[in-house]
Design a protein around this motif. Structure first.
Motif, PDB file in Angstrom:
ATOM      1  N   THR A  99      13.662  38.970  55.982  1.00  0.00           N
ATOM      2  CA  THR A  99      15.366  38.726  55.448  1.00  0.00           C
ATOM      3  C   THR A  99      16.210  39.009  56.481  1.00  0.00           C
ATOM      4  OG1 THR A  99      14.748  39.090  53.164  1.00  0.00           O
ATOM      5  CG2 THR A  99      17.306  37.575  53.933  1.00  0.00           C
ATOM      6  N   THR A 100      16.361  40.382  56.758  1.00  0.00           N
ATOM      7  CA  THR A 100      17.123  40.546  58.070  1.00  0.00           C
ATOM      8  C   THR A 100      16.360  39.991  59.475  1.00  0.00           C
ATOM      9  OG1 THR A 100      17.682  42.740  56.579  1.00  0.00           O
ATOM     10  CG2 THR A 100      18.082  42.565  59.057  1.00  0.00           C
ATOM     11  N   TYR A 101      14.822  40.027  59.379  1.00  0.00           N
ATOM     12  CA  TYR A 101      14.819  39.192  60.757  1.00  0.00           C
ATOM     13  C   TYR A 101      15.059  37.697  60.800  1.00  0.00           C
ATOM     14  CZ  TYR A 101      11.672  38.482  64.184  1.00  0.00           C
ATOM     15  OH  TYR A 101      10.597  37.588  65.832  1.00  0.00           O
ATOM     16  N   PHE A 102      15.393  37.150  60.100  1.00  0.00           N
ATOM     17  CA  PHE A 102      15.423  35.303  59.696  1.00  0.00           C
ATOM     18  C   PHE A 102      16.194  35.184  59.833  1.00  0.00           C
ATOM     19  CE2 PHE A 102      10.113  35.988  59.592  1.00  0.00           C
ATOM     20  CZ  PHE A 102       9.968  34.981  60.585  1.00  0.00           C
ATOM     21  N   GLY A 103      17.017  35.735  58.842  1.00  0.00           N
ATOM     22  CA  GLY A 103      17.879  35.050  57.571  1.00  0.00           C
ATOM     23  C   GLY A 103      19.720  35.914  58.466  1.00  0.00           C
ATOM     24  N   THR A 104      19.497  36.457  59.869  1.00  0.00           N
ATOM     25  CA  THR A 104      20.727  36.753  60.482  1.00  0.00           C
ATOM     26  C   THR A 104      21.089  36.266  61.559  1.00  0.00           C
ATOM     27  OG1 THR A 104      19.658  38.820  61.705  1.00  0.00           O
ATOM     28  CG2 THR A 104      20.274  39.472  59.453  1.00  0.00           C
ATOM     29  N   GLY A 105      20.428  35.088  61.769  1.00  0.00           N
ATOM     30  CA  GLY A 105      21.060  34.389  63.152  1.00  0.00           C
ATOM     31  C   GLY A 105      19.488  33.786  64.466  1.00  0.00           C
ATOM     32  N   LEU A 106      18.601  34.341  63.486  1.00  0.00           N
ATOM     33  CA  LEU A 106      17.597  33.639  64.547  1.00  0.00           C
ATOM     34  C   LEU A 106      16.690  32.502  64.321  1.00  0.00           C
ATOM     35  CD1 LEU A 106      15.064  35.207  66.282  1.00  0.00           C
ATOM     36  CD2 LEU A 106      13.401  35.304  64.084  1.00  0.00           C
ATOM     37  N   ILE A 107      17.534  32.064  63.308  1.00  0.00           N
ATOM     38  CA  ILE A 107      17.166  30.493  62.245  1.00  0.00           C
ATOM     39  C   ILE A 107      18.249  29.944  61.872  1.00  0.00           C
ATOM     40  CG2 ILE A 107      15.666  28.940  61.268  1.00  0.00           C
ATOM     41  CD1 ILE A 107      13.154  30.838  62.069  1.00  0.00           C
ATOM     42  N   THR A 108      18.782  28.906  62.092  1.00  0.00           N
ATOM     43  CA  THR A 108      19.957  28.364  60.823  1.00  0.00           C
ATOM     44  C   THR A 108      19.329  27.425  60.549  1.00  0.00           C
ATOM     45  OG1 THR A 108      21.486  29.931  63.135  1.00  0.00           O
ATOM     46  CG2 THR A 108      21.996  27.410  61.118  1.00  0.00           C
ATOM     47  N   LEU A 109      19.138  26.689  59.838  1.00  0.00           N
ATOM     48  CA  LEU A 109      19.046  25.154  59.051  1.00  0.00           C
ATOM     49  C   LEU A 109      20.100  25.471  57.811  1.00  0.00           C
ATOM     50  CD1 LEU A 109      15.415  26.575  57.381  1.00  0.00           C
ATOM     51  CD2 LEU A 109      16.420  24.884  59.502  1.00  0.00           C
ATOM     52  N   PRO A 110      20.514  24.289  56.974  1.00  0.00           N
ATOM     53  CA  PRO A 110      21.453  24.337  55.667  1.00  0.00           C
ATOM     54  C   PRO A 110      21.118  24.785  55.247  1.00  0.00           C
ATOM     55  CG  PRO A 110      20.227  22.332  56.522  1.00  0.00           C
ATOM     56  CD  PRO A 110      20.157  22.840  57.196  1.00  0.00           C
ATOM     57  N   PRO A 111      22.054  25.588  54.082  1.00  0.00           N
ATOM     58  CA  PRO A 111      21.719  26.153  53.016  1.00  0.00           C
ATOM     59  C   PRO A 111      21.068  26.303  51.920  1.00  0.00           C
ATOM     60  CG  PRO A 111      24.548  26.008  52.891  1.00  0.00           C
ATOM     61  CD  PRO A 111      23.381  25.039  54.383  1.00  0.00           C
ATOM     62  N   ALA A 112      21.013  24.744  51.958  1.00  0.00           N
ATOM     63  CA  ALA A 112      19.290  23.760  50.864  1.00  0.00           C
ATOM     64  C   ALA A 112      18.369  24.196  51.641  1.00  0.00           C
ATOM     65  CB  ALA A 112      20.133  22.537  50.615  1.00  0.00           C
ATOM     66  N   LEU A 113      18.255  24.688  52.261  1.00  0.00           N
ATOM     67  CA  LEU A 113      16.526  24.765  52.998  1.00  0.00           C
ATOM     68  C   LEU A 113      16.716  26.007  53.567  1.00  0.00           C
ATOM     69  CD1 LEU A 113      16.394  21.873  55.220  1.00  0.00           C
ATOM     70  CD2 LEU A 113      14.970  22.411  53.469  1.00  0.00           C
ATOM     71  N   MET A 114      18.034  26.777  54.053  1.00  0.00           N
ATOM     72  CA  MET A 114      17.783  28.579  54.582  1.00  0.00           C
ATOM     73  C   MET A 114      17.589  29.542  53.163  1.00  0.00           C
ATOM     74  SD  MET A 114      18.634  29.962  57.354  1.00  0.00           S
ATOM     75  CE  MET A 114      18.141  31.273  57.647  1.00  0.00           C
ATOM     76  N   ILE A 115      17.935  28.829  51.901  1.00  0.00           N
ATOM     77  CA  ILE A 115      17.979  30.048  51.664  1.00  0.00           C
ATOM     78  C   ILE A 115      16.870  29.686  51.383  1.00  0.00           C
ATOM     79  CG2 ILE A 115      18.550  30.454  48.965  1.00  0.00           C
ATOM     80  CD1 ILE A 115      21.468  29.990  49.762  1.00  0.00           C
ATOM     81  N   PRO A 116      15.911  29.089  49.868  1.00  0.00           N
ATOM     82  CA  PRO A 116      14.523  28.504  50.073  1.00  0.00           C
ATOM     83  C   PRO A 116      13.436  29.291  51.381  1.00  0.00           C
ATOM     84  CG  PRO A 116      15.367  26.195  49.594  1.00  0.00           C
ATOM     85  CD  PRO A 116      16.748  27.548  50.146  1.00  0.00           C
TER      86      PRO A 116
END
Lengths: 349, 516
Positions: A99-116
């Motif tokens: 989560t930290t690797y991918f979720g802290t700015g590496l990839i940005t998607l709209p929330p509906a896609l980012m959370i899944p």
């Protein structure tokens, strides 16, 4: 003294046994509280209020139950196949790291896609971690209890290294913590002014999904058959290795999702104390639930409630919060004993 | 009963398990120097009764007198103290201990660290000599033959001062020759004033050894008479409650080969030979009976056909097609129906319901699942149909299989395989532990499959069964197979000789003779 299986268990017994067990625990632990010099009744009121007595307390109990449901499901699925996954803690941290690797700015998607997306990469990371012991077990007959347990320390040390080294958030004033998860990846809050987040809904859906998987699908049949009688399963043509690998991926993935809910929901960034042993407590949750995925929800809520309640009791009454641990441990032992006694009867000769 | 001093008197013994009355007011007595044979089908209550006498269970009613003393028998220790010894069907010996160690195990005092090895040895020597039970006291039990292990069990009981010996199906694991030897020992023992309770369901043996006969059926003592008044027909009728016709095997011309084994060899991980150049053809419309003492290679052969073991050498064909990959699921798909030797171990998943066990081999078929989801109603309907067709008693689709009797559990397995109309049926010990009625049902089903055109390999230790249903018989010894013989051309005596190795090429080395 003999134990005999009961043919029928009356409904009243099934319901009352755990309640009686909890009452006995409260009486036993009452001695401890009295010893610590606090008034008994007030203490227990404080415990109950601290667990379920207010909107805030209830929300906190749900927050704490969320990762426990997921690690409990992880253990329940694995133990059904007699895959002794003691590595829930390590898998949880793998989910947190992903989560930290991918979720802290590496990839940005709209929330509906980012959370899944975060749940998927987290689950893959945890599944792959448990794949290692599963392959060692199926290929080389290495005992998975040892390998899964030891991998916990490997992953925790990896997290240590990353948080003290390359992943350390420069804005954290020297604390070993990761960068915050981007807004798109944060699990939405459910009730204003509480920490309750959508991870709870995810874990409830996961429990329902796992229950369906275990009872209504081919995979579930295979997992249960392998766990119950491996020789008969092999004889009937079920591939033992395939089933164990599949179970490992599901179980590791579930435990890792607990890491995702903690980093992207509860804390919003990775620290080294995101889990006070959720991975290990998940084993107790699963055992208490008799490995039933739906009962895992109740059992996780119970343990989360005891923890939070005892914690606030110890603060309100100024007794050591180790009493919380004692109550939890005693409840586990006695509730399990009571559940066993609903299935067996004691015969005195 | 015969005139003799009574050493054991059982009066009105009653034992209930829930609603099941396992023993219903059973009374009998045993005379000094007599052999009482206790007969009955499986589930008739024989083992329960013996477990009460030996103290494993407590009776709900009635009492037991041994040598005039009341036996409360709350523990085996008390029964042993009064002179009751028991030889269980499954031996209770420590494989890694010597004969002497096994015999003195449990007789030493807890509080003393001393062992009187010399005294024990002298006592053992004297007992072996007195009863003609020759055995090397320093041999490891794991190196003994089955017959020798049984001798150790008997010596163990005698060492503890047994004057009444209970033997639970002692000949089930022996060759006919070994059984004869056991009977000589027993005759010797009764001539010295010991008394024996002999549990069996093999009528020939009972007729040759017993003085008195007691027959149990459904927990009740239905008949008790001296041997002079008995005949095999009478006993069989008392056991079953009605006369049962043996299954009729109509002559059929054999068809095409369904299973072809040619020069099959199997070694275990240590290189010990389990099967040696085994060749055999099984044709449609025939039942091949395979005799042999358990542990002579039947298990690896059956594993091979079940798909759980691969051979090192030789060719294995099913209906002419060579099989290279040994996999249980593949075998099912190729039309092999497999009845495993151990129902509980390989046949069923004990905690699963009847309906789940009935689809265990074919839940993947579109009939029972789509896209990974099980079709619950189709599975239930399937179970209801098979429960009716195979008369699986006491079972609903949801019943847990663990709770079924052996016969009904076997019916679940038979229903599962026969429903697919397999071309080849491997039935390994399909009637072991079943009562006469259930065994007859199994035989009828096998014969029905034979008429339909299946080829059947029936592995059994029960020679009477093999003689009754087989077309041809082969004997397995130390991993080797005898030539097939027409059943009309062989006698039980001949088979017994073959089973003890006569007529087989002697193994080149000693190790290769040990077969799992």
């Amino acid at each position: 003294m003999l134990l005999e299986p009961r043919k029928h268990t009356p409904l009243w017994m099934t319901i009352s046994a755990p309640i009686i067990a909890v009452v006995i625990v409260l009486i036993l632990c009452g001695g401890l509280i009295a010893w610590a010099g606090a008034p008994l009744l007030d203490s227990y009121i404080a415990l109950f209020v601290g667990a379920f007595g207010s909107k805030f307390a209830l929300a906190e109990t749900f927050v704490r139950a969320t990762p426990l449901i997921l690690t409990g499901l992880a253990a329940a699925v694995a133990f059904r196949a007699k895959l002794w996954n003691i590595g829930g803690e390590g898998q949880l941290y793998m989910g947190a790291l992903a989560t930290t690797y991918f979720g802290t700015g590496l990839i940005t998607l709209p929330p509906a896609l980012m959370i899944p997306f975060l749940f998927i990469v987290g689950a893959i990371a945890g599944g792959l971690l448990l794949l290692v012991p599963a392959l060692l077990k199926t290929r080389l007959k290495v005992d998975e209890v040892v390998t899964t347990l030891l991998l916990n320390f490997v992953v925790l040390l990896l997290a240590n290294y990353l948080l003290f080294g390359p992943w350390k958030d420069p804005l954290a004033m020297g604390w070993p913590q990761g960068a915050p998860v981007i807004d798109e990846g944060i699990l939405p809050n459910l009730v204003a002014k509480t920490r309750l987040h959508a991870g709870l809904i995810f874990s409830l859906v996961a429990a329902l999904f796992i229950w369906l998987l275990m009872t209504k699908t081919k995979w579930g049949l295979e997992i249960r058959a392998v766990g119950n009688n491996q020789d008969a399963a092999r004889f009937a043509g079920i591939s033992i290795n395939k089933t164990i690998i599949r179970t490992a991926l599901i179980s590791g993935g579930l435990a890792a999702c607990a890491g995702v809910t903690e980093v992207a929901g509860t804390k919003e960034y990775l620290t080294l104390d995101i889990s006070p042993g959720f991975g290990y407590t998940g084993i107790a949750v699963a055992m208490l639930a008799g490995l039933n995925p739906l009962a895992v929800i109740i059992s996780a809520l119970f343990i989360a409630g005891i923890f939070n309640g005892a914690d606030s009791m110890s603060r309100a009454m100024d007794v050591s919060n180790y009493i919380a641990d004692v109550i939890t441990a005693a409840s586990l032992l006695l509730v399990m004993l009571s559940v066993m006694l609903t299935r067996m009867r004691i015969r005195w000769n | 009963m015969s005139q003799a001093e009574t050493v054991l008197r059982v009066e009105q013994i009653t034992k209930k398990f829930g609603d099941l009355v396992a023993n219903d007011a059973i009374s009998f007595s045993l005379g000094k120097g007599k052999v009482l044979s206790l007969l009955g089908e499986n589930g008739a209550g024989k083992t329960t009764l013996m477990n009460i006498i030996f103290g494993h269970y407590t009776a709900d009613g009635g009492h037991i007198e041994v040598f005039g003393k009341q036996l409360d028998a709350r523990s085996p220790a008390e029964a042993i103290g009064l002179g009751v010894g028991m030889v269980h069907q499954h031996f209770t010996l420590g494989d890694n201990l010597t004969v002497l160690e096994n015999i003195i195990l449990g007789t030493e005092s807890f509080r003393s660290h001393r062992q009187d090895i010399k005294g024990a040895l002298a006592k053992l020597d004297q007992l072996s000599e007195e009863f003609g039970l020759a055995i090397n006291p320093n041999a490891l039990v794991k190196d003994l033959t089955v017959g020798e292990k049984q001798r150790v069990e008997i010596l163990k009981a005698l060492f503890r001062g047994a004057r009444i010996l209970i033997l639970d199906e002692p000949t089930a694991v022996l060759t006919p020759q070994e059984s004869e030897q056991l009977f000589d020992t027993l005759r010797d023992m009764v001539s010295r004033g010991l008394s024996v309770i002999f549990i069996s369901h093999k009528l020939n043996e009972v007729m040759s050894i017993a003085d008195d006969i007691a027959v149990l059926r459904h927990g009740k003592l239905v008949a008790a008479f001296p041997i002079e008044d008995a005949s095999k027909e009478l006993i069989a009728e008392k056991m079953v409650g009605e006369a049962i016709d043996p299954p009729k095997r109509e002559p059929l011309a054999i068809g095409a080969t369904v299973l072809g084994l040619s020069d099959i060899s199997v070694q275990d991980e240590e290189g010990v030979s389990l099967l040696k150049n085994v060749s055999l053809d099984v044709h449609r419309h025939e039942i091949i009976g395979m005799a042999g003492v358990s542990g002579n290679g039947q298990k690896p052969l059956s594993d091979l056909i079940s798909g759980t073991l691969s051979p090192q050498n030789g060719t294995f064909t099913l209906a002419g097609e060579k099989i290279e990959k040994f996999d249980p699921h593949l075998m099912v798909e190729k039309g092999v129906g497999r009845v495993p030797e151990d129902r509980h171990h390989e046949g069923v998943v004990g905690d699963f319901s009847v309906e789940e066990n009935l689809v265990l081999e074919n839940y993947r078929s579109p009939q029972f699942s789509t896209r990974g989801w099980l079709k619950a109603s189709a599975i239930k309907e399937h179970a209801n149909k098979l429960i009716r067709m195979f008369d699986i008693r006491g079972a609903a689709p949801e019943t847990t299989v663990r709770g079924l009797s052996g016969g009904n559990m076997q019916k679940v397995i038979l229903a599962r395989i026969l429903e697919n109309e397999p071309d080849l049926i491997l039935a390994n010990q399909p009637t072991r532990g079943l009562d006469v009625g259930a065994a007859t049902f199994v035989h009828e089903q096998l014969l029905k499959a034979r008429s339909r055109g299946a080829g059947i390999l029936l592995i059994s230790e029960d020679l009477e069964e093999l003689m009754a249903v087989s077309d041809r018989i082969v004997v397995m010894y130390h991993g080797q197979l005898s030539n097939p013989m027409q059943v009309e051309d062989v006698s039980v005596q001949q088979l017994g000789l073959l089973m003890s190795g006569e007529g087989f090429a002697s193994p080149e080395s000693e190790e290769s003779a040990h077969v799992a």
